[in-house]
Scaffold this motif. Structure first.
Motif, PDB file in Angstrom:
ATOM      1  N   TRP A 141      68.728  -0.099 -25.832  1.00 32.01           N
ATOM      2  CA  TRP A 141      68.828   1.119 -25.578  1.00 32.01           C
ATOM      3  C   TRP A 141      70.040   1.670 -25.084  1.00 32.01           C
ATOM      4  O   TRP A 141      70.504   3.011 -25.592  1.00 32.01           O
ATOM      5  CB  TRP A 141      67.681   1.436 -24.582  1.00 32.01           C
ATOM      6  CG  TRP A 141      67.197   3.016 -24.491  1.00 32.01           C
ATOM      7  CD1 TRP A 141      67.517   3.713 -23.581  1.00 32.01           C
ATOM      8  CD2 TRP A 141      66.622   3.699 -25.349  1.00 32.01           C
ATOM      9  NE1 TRP A 141      67.303   4.956 -23.654  1.00 32.01           N
ATOM     10  CE2 TRP A 141      66.692   5.226 -24.903  1.00 32.01           C
ATOM     11  CE3 TRP A 141      66.205   3.692 -26.824  1.00 32.01           C
ATOM     12  CZ2 TRP A 141      66.186   6.178 -25.529  1.00 32.01           C
ATOM     13  CZ3 TRP A 141      65.743   4.722 -27.346  1.00 32.01           C
ATOM     14  CH2 TRP A 141      65.736   5.904 -26.800  1.00 32.01           C
ATOM     15  N   SER A 185      73.121   0.660 -25.984  1.00 32.33           N
ATOM     16  CA  SER A 185      73.641   0.718 -27.265  1.00 32.33           C
ATOM     17  C   SER A 185      73.337   1.938 -28.122  1.00 32.33           C
ATOM     18  O   SER A 185      74.097   2.564 -28.843  1.00 32.33           O
ATOM     19  CB  SER A 185      73.824  -0.645 -28.034  1.00 32.33           C
ATOM     20  OG  SER A 185      74.411  -0.505 -29.137  1.00 32.33           O
ATOM     21  N   TRP A 186      72.229   2.104 -28.105  1.00 25.71           N
ATOM     22  CA  TRP A 186      71.594   3.145 -28.882  1.00 25.71           C
ATOM     23  C   TRP A 186      71.943   4.541 -28.301  1.00 25.71           C
ATOM     24  O   TRP A 186      72.456   5.613 -29.193  1.00 25.71           O
ATOM     25  CB  TRP A 186      70.037   3.221 -29.153  1.00 25.71           C
ATOM     26  CG  TRP A 186      69.583   4.371 -29.640  1.00 25.71           C
ATOM     27  CD1 TRP A 186      68.907   5.508 -28.898  1.00 25.71           C
ATOM     28  CD2 TRP A 186      69.209   4.851 -30.981  1.00 25.71           C
ATOM     29  NE1 TRP A 186      68.517   6.462 -29.727  1.00 25.71           N
ATOM     30  CE2 TRP A 186      68.655   6.147 -31.196  1.00 25.71           C
ATOM     31  CE3 TRP A 186      69.667   4.157 -32.140  1.00 25.71           C
ATOM     32  CZ2 TRP A 186      68.302   6.544 -32.089  1.00 25.71           C
ATOM     33  CZ3 TRP A 186      69.340   4.776 -33.454  1.00 25.71           C
ATOM     34  CH2 TRP A 186      68.865   6.044 -33.233  1.00 25.71           C
ATOM     35  N   GLU A 187      71.906   4.784 -27.245  1.00 25.15           N
ATOM     36  CA  GLU A 187      72.129   5.990 -26.619  1.00 25.15           C
ATOM     37  C   GLU A 187      73.613   6.508 -26.784  1.00 25.15           C
ATOM     38  O   GLU A 187      73.988   7.526 -27.070  1.00 25.15           O
ATOM     39  CB  GLU A 187      71.915   6.090 -24.953  1.00 25.15           C
ATOM     40  CG  GLU A 187      70.537   5.979 -24.606  1.00 25.15           C
ATOM     41  CD  GLU A 187      70.240   6.074 -23.175  1.00 25.15           C
ATOM     42  OE1 GLU A 187      69.270   6.701 -22.793  1.00 25.15           O
ATOM     43  OE2 GLU A 187      70.858   5.594 -22.283  1.00 25.15           O
ATOM     44  N   ILE A 188      74.540   5.428 -26.790  1.00 23.75           N
ATOM     45  CA  ILE A 188      76.108   6.053 -26.824  1.00 23.75           C
ATOM     46  C   ILE A 188      76.394   5.825 -28.381  1.00 23.75           C
ATOM     47  O   ILE A 188      77.575   5.780 -28.640  1.00 23.75           O
ATOM     48  CB  ILE A 188      77.069   4.881 -25.882  1.00 23.75           C
ATOM     49  CG1 ILE A 188      76.664   3.384 -26.133  1.00 23.75           C
ATOM     50  CG2 ILE A 188      76.535   5.054 -24.523  1.00 23.75           C
ATOM     51  CD1 ILE A 188      77.947   2.509 -25.621  1.00 23.75           C
ATOM     52  N   ARG A 189      75.211   5.219 -29.245  1.00 14.20           N
ATOM     53  CA  ARG A 189      75.771   4.927 -30.831  1.00 14.20           C
ATOM     54  C   ARG A 189      76.960   4.075 -30.564  1.00 14.20           C
ATOM     55  O   ARG A 189      78.025   4.423 -31.234  1.00 14.20           O
ATOM     56  CB  ARG A 189      76.284   6.222 -31.324  1.00 14.20           C
ATOM     57  CG  ARG A 189      74.764   7.533 -31.550  1.00 14.20           C
ATOM     58  CD  ARG A 189      73.653   6.891 -31.939  1.00 14.20           C
ATOM     59  NE  ARG A 189      72.612   7.717 -32.232  1.00 14.20           N
ATOM     60  CZ  ARG A 189      71.488   8.030 -31.580  1.00 14.20           C
ATOM     61  NH1 ARG A 189      71.548   7.419 -30.257  1.00 14.20           N
ATOM     62  NH2 ARG A 189      70.824   9.236 -31.630  1.00 14.20           N
ATOM     63  N   GLU A 190      76.603   3.033 -30.071  1.00 15.43           N
ATOM     64  CA  GLU A 190      78.036   1.944 -29.926  1.00 15.43           C
ATOM     65  C   GLU A 190      78.307   1.592 -31.555  1.00 15.43           C
ATOM     66  O   GLU A 190      77.515   1.075 -32.226  1.00 15.43           O
ATOM     67  CB  GLU A 190      77.332   0.809 -29.311  1.00 15.43           C
ATOM     68  CG  GLU A 190      78.262  -0.268 -29.077  1.00 15.43           C
ATOM     69  CD  GLU A 190      77.858  -1.282 -28.286  1.00 15.43           C
ATOM     70  OE1 GLU A 190      78.630  -2.357 -27.855  1.00 15.43           O
ATOM     71  OE2 GLU A 190      76.608  -1.566 -28.142  1.00 15.43           O
ATOM     72  N   LYS A 191      79.592   1.471 -31.919  1.00 17.98           N
ATOM     73  CA  LYS A 191      80.236   1.151 -32.910  1.00 17.98           C
ATOM     74  C   LYS A 191      81.055  -0.041 -32.689  1.00 17.98           C
ATOM     75  O   LYS A 191      81.901  -0.135 -31.660  1.00 17.98           O
ATOM     76  CB  LYS A 191      81.068   2.269 -33.554  1.00 17.98           C
ATOM     77  CG  LYS A 191      80.103   3.644 -33.687  1.00 17.98           C
ATOM     78  CD  LYS A 191      81.132   4.804 -34.297  1.00 17.98           C
ATOM     79  CE  LYS A 191      80.157   5.963 -34.078  1.00 17.98           C
ATOM     80  NZ  LYS A 191      81.183   7.118 -34.300  1.00 17.98           N
ATOM     81  N   THR A 235      82.536   2.223 -40.175  1.00 21.72           N
ATOM     82  CA  THR A 235      81.687   2.473 -39.075  1.00 21.72           C
ATOM     83  C   THR A 235      80.595   1.205 -39.003  1.00 21.72           C
ATOM     84  O   THR A 235      79.600   1.326 -39.942  1.00 21.72           O
ATOM     85  CB  THR A 235      81.159   3.708 -38.858  1.00 21.72           C
ATOM     86  OG1 THR A 235      82.214   4.741 -38.848  1.00 21.72           O
ATOM     87  CG2 THR A 235      80.232   3.940 -37.853  1.00 21.72           C
ATOM     88  N   TYR A 289      77.363   0.375 -36.684  1.00 22.96           N
ATOM     89  CA  TYR A 289      76.679   0.498 -35.606  1.00 22.96           C
ATOM     90  C   TYR A 289      75.948  -0.844 -34.953  1.00 22.96           C
ATOM     91  O   TYR A 289      75.168  -1.504 -35.786  1.00 22.96           O
ATOM     92  CB  TYR A 289      75.433   1.285 -35.817  1.00 22.96           C
ATOM     93  CG  TYR A 289      76.024   2.729 -36.129  1.00 22.96           C
ATOM     94  CD1 TYR A 289      76.398   3.690 -35.039  1.00 22.96           C
ATOM     95  CD2 TYR A 289      76.215   3.447 -37.317  1.00 22.96           C
ATOM     96  CE1 TYR A 289      76.948   4.898 -35.341  1.00 22.96           C
ATOM     97  CE2 TYR A 289      76.833   4.737 -37.695  1.00 22.96           C
ATOM     98  CZ  TYR A 289      77.071   5.379 -36.620  1.00 22.96           C
ATOM     99  OH  TYR A 289      77.652   6.797 -36.785  1.00 22.96           O
ATOM    100  N   PHE A 303      74.167  -1.210 -32.571  1.00 21.42           N
ATOM    101  CA  PHE A 303      72.546  -1.180 -31.971  1.00 21.42           C
ATOM    102  C   PHE A 303      71.813  -1.514 -33.100  1.00 21.42           C
ATOM    103  O   PHE A 303      70.458  -2.160 -32.740  1.00 21.42           O
ATOM    104  CB  PHE A 303      72.621   0.159 -31.573  1.00 21.42           C
ATOM    105  CG  PHE A 303      72.479   1.375 -32.690  1.00 21.42           C
ATOM    106  CD1 PHE A 303      71.609   1.519 -33.369  1.00 21.42           C
ATOM    107  CD2 PHE A 303      73.462   2.119 -32.460  1.00 21.42           C
ATOM    108  CE1 PHE A 303      71.370   2.429 -34.531  1.00 21.42           C
ATOM    109  CE2 PHE A 303      73.685   3.297 -33.574  1.00 21.42           C
ATOM    110  CZ  PHE A 303      72.520   3.334 -34.532  1.00 21.42           C
ATOM    111  N   ILE A 304      72.055  -1.647 -34.363  1.00 20.66           N
ATOM    112  CA  ILE A 304      71.184  -2.098 -35.258  1.00 20.66           C
ATOM    113  C   ILE A 304      70.992  -3.793 -35.274  1.00 20.66           C
ATOM    114  O   ILE A 304      69.903  -4.397 -35.257  1.00 20.66           O
ATOM    115  CB  ILE A 304      71.979  -1.994 -36.768  1.00 20.66           C
ATOM    116  CG1 ILE A 304      71.852  -0.502 -36.993  1.00 20.66           C
ATOM    117  CG2 ILE A 304      71.094  -2.775 -37.781  1.00 20.66           C
ATOM    118  CD1 ILE A 304      72.254   0.086 -38.238  1.00 20.66           C
TER     119      ILE A 304
END
Length: 195
Positions: free
Chosen positions: A118, A120-126, A132, A134, A136-137
């Motif tokens: 979550w 990682s998802w909130e900050i759209r961690e790359k 690019t 992601y 969070f996947i």
């Protein structure tokens, strides 16, 4: 001889099979991507940008998506030295203890992996890469894997409770072993004597 009952722990099998297929497809995709990357790198001196990062991120799906299916098939590495010597209600009690501990631990990992995903998802961690990717996947794959393990383990724990209550009519959860048992060894010895 025990009558064959539908085993409770086989109920989530369609879900486990689906994610084992997802695991296999991700593995196939990774294999094709790595093969193409190596081919492009050595033949055309132009590697696929971000291939390593994509494969690394997707390995969480490969590592976790198929674990619950493996558990449902009793194919995880197990030591049956003590378990195989138990019979009846004692075998179900041992299964209950094992799967109760496993369910508890898996639930802790579900909560922890959800929090990690979550954030990682909130900050759209790359990932820092040429393309690019992601992160969070992959972290979501870890969460899905722990969730599936918790579900499968909980079903196995409840099945063990059924066995404790009715050991005569509920077949114990088996351990698949590649090591031959005493009957198989004696049959092998008899076959050797015939030759």
């Amino acid at each position: 001889m025990l009558e064959k009952k539908t085993r409770l722990y086989e109920k989530p099998m369609p879900l486990m099979k689906f994610f084992s297929i997802v695991c296999a497809l991700v593995m196939l995709f990774n294999f094709v991507l790595i093969t193409c990357d190596v081919f492009m790198r050595f033949v055309f001196k132009s590697p696929i940008q971000g291939a390593t990062e994509i494969v690394t991120m997707l390995m969480a799906w490969v590592a976790y998506a198929g674990l619950a299916y493996t558990m449902s098939q009793n194919r995880h590495m197990q030591l049956g030295a003590v378990y195989d010597k138990l019979h009846g209600r004692k075998k179900h009690i041992m299964s209950f203890i094992i799967y109760a501990i496993a369910t508890f631990m898996f639930c802790i990992f579900v909560v922890a992996s959800w929090k990690i995903f979550w954030v990682s998802w909130e900050i759209r961690e790359k990932a820092v890469a040429a393309v690019t990717v992601y992160v969070f996947i992959g972290k979501f794959g870890t969460f899905v894997g722990w969730t599936l393990l918790a579900i499968q383990s909980a079903f196995m724990m409840v099945y063990s409770i059924q066995g404790i209550r009715d050991p005569e009519n509920v077949e114990p959860i088996g351990i698949v072993s590649e090591i031959p048992d005493e009957d198989e060894l004696s049959a092998f010895e008899k076959e050797g004597e015939k030759r």
